[in-house]
Write an enzyme that holds these catalytic residues in place. Structure first.
Site, short mmCIF file in Angstrom:
data_model
loop_
_atom_site.label_atom_id
_atom_site.label_comp_id
_atom_site.label_asym_id
_atom_site.label_seq_id
_atom_site.Cartn_x
_atom_site.Cartn_y
_atom_site.Cartn_z
N CYS A 1 0.85 -1.19 0.00
CA CYS A 1 0.00 0.00 0.00
C CYS A 1 0.89 1.24 0.00
CB CYS A 1 -0.94 0.08 1.19
SG CYS A 1 -2.07 -1.29 1.35
N ARG B 1 3.57 -0.24 -5.08
CA ARG B 1 3.38 -0.81 -3.75
C ARG B 1 2.07 -1.60 -3.62
NH1 ARG B 1 6.81 1.69 -0.12
NH2 ARG B 1 5.56 0.95 1.61
N TRP C 1 -2.88 -2.69 -1.60
CA TRP C 1 -2.60 -4.11 -1.84
C TRP C 1 -3.42 -4.84 -0.79
CZ3 TRP C 1 -0.31 -8.36 0.70
CH2 TRP C 1 -0.03 -9.45 -0.13
N ASN D 1 -1.16 2.10 5.73
CA ASN D 1 -0.32 1.04 5.18
C ASN D 1 0.17 0.21 6.36
OD1 ASN D 1 1.62 -0.52 3.85
ND2 ASN D 1 3.18 1.08 4.04
N GLY D 2 -0.05 -1.11 6.30
CA GLY D 2 0.39 -1.97 7.41
C GLY D 2 -0.73 -2.92 7.78
N GLU E 1 16.33 -17.92 -10.05
CA GLU E 1 15.91 -16.55 -10.32
C GLU E 1 15.19 -16.47 -11.67
OE1 GLU E 1 15.42 -14.01 -8.75
OE2 GLU E 1 15.45 -12.35 -10.18
N LYS F 1 11.34 -15.24 -12.13
CA LYS F 1 10.96 -14.14 -13.03
C LYS F 1 9.87 -14.59 -13.99
CE LYS F 1 12.24 -11.35 -11.49
NZ LYS F 1 13.21 -11.13 -10.43
N GLU G 1 6.50 -15.12 -12.21
CA GLU G 1 6.00 -13.88 -11.62
C GLU G 1 5.27 -12.99 -12.64
OE1 GLU G 1 9.21 -11.47 -10.19
OE2 GLU G 1 7.95 -10.37 -8.80
N HIS H 1 16.55 -37.52 -10.21
CA HIS H 1 15.97 -37.99 -8.94
C HIS H 1 14.49 -37.66 -8.84
CE1 HIS H 1 19.91 -39.11 -7.55
NE2 HIS H 1 20.37 -37.91 -7.86
N LYS I 1 5.27 -4.58 -4.91
CA LYS I 1 6.72 -4.44 -4.88
C LYS I 1 7.29 -4.60 -3.48
CE LYS I 1 10.58 -3.20 -6.92
NZ LYS I 1 11.14 -4.26 -7.78
#
Ligand code: M6R
Length: 608
Positions: free
Chosen positions: A2, A27, A73, A97-98, A481, A485, A488, A504, A603
């Site tokens: 947020c 955010r 968010w 925010n929180g 990574e 990516k 995502e 395996h 983010k």
């Protein structure tokens, strides 16, 4: 997560609030809202993006010289208009925010006082609670202070009262908040980029601060209620640092900014002939020579940087190193060692799990800490004894790109500094490695030229449901990574394996519908990797290989090769990251996804 913005001025602040929200959309982007005072309280909320909110505000003629705004968010309650901020109780309006952890108990208490809840959010509790204190005759500032003393959890809030047009009150605890100082006007925001259009003069609030903003200035009180002064910093951010320029997406811009971002991060060593540990802080030489092991804590992409660093720190500096996912470490019993250096890595410096893991490590008895972070004045940097600020510049795309490669550059420097202090680096080797580091930005520029070939791979990935990424040794975390990516932003399910693990279990998945990406540098594990690739080909798997010039891996039916430059030695993982970022970017583009704002993500992950 947020983003919040607040403003008090002698002009219409709606365009300032909206512009700030646009810059904070990274955010969270589930919904957006704005509330301003113009005689009465005007509030507009949208489940769309900020651009939608802007249109709604314009069509409804919303304007005022005191206001607050929010981009969300979702945590408590689905993305919807009724859950969008600002939340209102009587004339009190709040953005937050929180997460308020005791919101259930507070709801019961407030319901008993006659308050009716119109949303599923934890934030609405704050609005009613502040209102309940204003009703008893307290001014807004006192009401906010009283309310925050009853809240458990994390918050950055901005609050206004319809009946008092002279001020705005803000408070923070465990979530970032700063003030922007203009000429006869004041602003508040989650980060400095939101205010770059109006001021570069920034005051970072400390945890527990509560401030009253009027046209005459800010009165700040610390967590004990004492009036306090906080320094004014001049932000180095310029408006063009957060503009798209000629790029289509921030992620694309940030991928192509990597040579410059890495060059900036390495600036301190570009002219030096030797490396000084004090790059990491004045106490660094003293602390780094005492430590006998390292523990790296991080999340997501930053965790992958930590896994790469483990190979360097053990292989080159000879220091035992563990790497743990911060959200796991913080909840397990472990054995502290006062001679262990706890290293946290984070782009944002406000990831809740990473911050909590550091606090937990300290509480267990770990004595020394180092943070590698991209945001100056972030909570993480302030919580550590030693610190290194990567100089990637603002990273807006949710998918981390230049933050990762600059973290790796910083960790390479750390490895060399520790190796030198431990007597494991001859002057000749130091000079050679420094030379390779100086060459890194230009090597990155060369690798970016593989984009047209990667784009052709991406076109073929578009219709795939799954993909496998393989690497060995230090390139295994790079495969991780690459897979992160791809999933995502393209939403293609992707997994990474250390190539030796294939037989395996995961080999059972391989057929012609499962593209396999392999990182094949010319290192000590190349021949082993080639055998693993044969195992894939023998099962009809389509191979996409990033191969160094001299690996003798030739294109063939079902075997696609992109030639990387000559083997880059220690720095090879950094170079191999680039084509994998480009692959994810182009696959996401082909699929028509919102590259910079992938679904369900944000983010900065400031919640558990
Ligand atoms: O800000 P941080 O580096 O602490 O964030 C950690 C992760 O949330 C982050 O790296 C995430 O995995 C990336 N957005 C992935 O691209």
């Amino acid at each position: 997560m947020c983003g919040i913005v607040g403003a008090i001025a002698k002009r219409n602040v709606v365009p300032i609030l909206i512009e700030g929200l646009k810059r904070l959309e990274y955010r969270g982007y589930d919904s957006a809202g704005v509330a301003v005072l113009n005689g009465t309280l005007q509030r507009v909320r949208s489940t769309g993006r900020v651009a939608e909110l802007e249109k709604m505000a314009a069509s409804q003629g919303v304007s005022g010289d005191l206001g607050i705004a929010h981009t969300r968010w979702a945590t408590h309650g689905v993305p919807s208009e009724r859950n969008a901020h600002p939340h209102v109780s009587g004339g009190i309006s709040v953005v937050h925010n929180g997460i308020i952890e005791n919101h259930e108990a507070m709801r019961q208490k407030l319901r008993a006082l006659g308050y009716e809840f119109l949303s599923d959010t934890d934030t609405e509790v704050i609005a009613h609670l502040v209102h309940s204190h204003v009703k008893t005759g307290r001014g807004l500032f006192e009401a906010v202070r009283q309310a925050t003393s009853e809240l458990v959890g994390a918050y950055a809030i901005a609050v206004l009262n319809e009946k008092d047009k002279t001020h705005l009150v803000v408070a923070r605890h465990g979530a970032p908040l700063l003030l922007g100082v203009g000429e006869g006007e004041l602003f508040a925001a989650s980060d400095a980029s939101a205010l770059v259009q109006v001021t570069q003069k920034i005051i970072y609030l400390e945890d527990g601060d509560c401030a009253e903003l009027t046209l005459d200035g800010a009165k700040i009180f610390d967590d004990k209620g004492n009036a306090t002064n906080r320094a004014v910093h001049v932000s180095q951010l310029t408006p063009d640092a957060v503009e798209l320029g000629s790029y289509r997406h921030y992620m694309q811009k940030e991928i192509f900014e990597q040579p410059m971002a890495v060059a900036n991060t390495l600036e301190m060593v570009t002219s030096a002939q030797t490396l000084s540990a004090n790059l990491f802080g004045v106490e660094a030489e003293n602390i780094l020579s005492q430590i006998n092991q390292m523990l790296i804590l991080a999340c997501g992409t930053s965790y992958h940087a930590g896994v790469v660093a483990r190979y360097w720190l053990e292989g080159i500096a000879g220091v035992p190193c563990n790497v743990e996912i911060a959200s796991e470490y913080r909840y397990r019993d472990s054995v502290p060692d006062p001679r262990c250096l706890v290293i946290t890595i984070s782009q944002s410096g406000e990831t809740a799990d990473t911050l909590a893991a550091l606090q937990y490590a300290k509480s267990l008895g770990h004595k020394h800490s180092l943070s590698i972070c991209n945001v100056p004045e972030s909570a993480l940097l302030r919580a550590s004894d030693l610190r290194f600020l990567t100089r990637a510049g603002p990273e807006i795309g949710v998918a981390s790109t230049k933050a990762f490669t600059t973290q790796l550059a910083a960790l390479a420097l750390l490895t060399l500094a520790v190796a030198k202090l431990k007597g494991r680096l001859t002057a000749e080797r130091e000079a050679q490695l420094l030379k390779e580091l100086r060459h890194l930005p230009s090597a990155l520029t060369t690798v970016l030229h593989v984009e047209p070939q990667v784009k052709m791979w991406a076109e073929k990935f578009t219709n795939m449901q799954h993909a496998l990424f393989l690497g060995r040794g230090i390139h295994w975390p790079i495969a991780m990574e690459g897979a992160l990516k791809l999933k995502e932003i393209s939403y293609i399910h992707a997994e990474a394996y250390a190539a030796g693990e294939l037989k395996h279990g995961p080999l059972a998945l391989v057929d012609k519908t499962m593209p396999v990406v392999a990182i094949a540098p010319n290192d000590a594990l190349l021949e082993k990797l080639k055998s693993n690739l044969q195992e894939v080909r023998a099962r009809g798997g389509e191979l996409h290989v990033l191969a160094d010039q001299d690996t003798r891996i030739m294109p063939a039916e079902g075997l696609h090769v992109i030639r990387m430059p000559d083997h880059a030695g220690m720095l090879s993982p950094i170079l191999h990251t680039i084509p994998l970022q480009l692959l994810a970017y182009h696959a996401a583009l082909e699929r028509g996804n919102d590259v910079d704002k992938p679904r369900n993500l944000a983010k900065s992950v400031t919640v558990e």
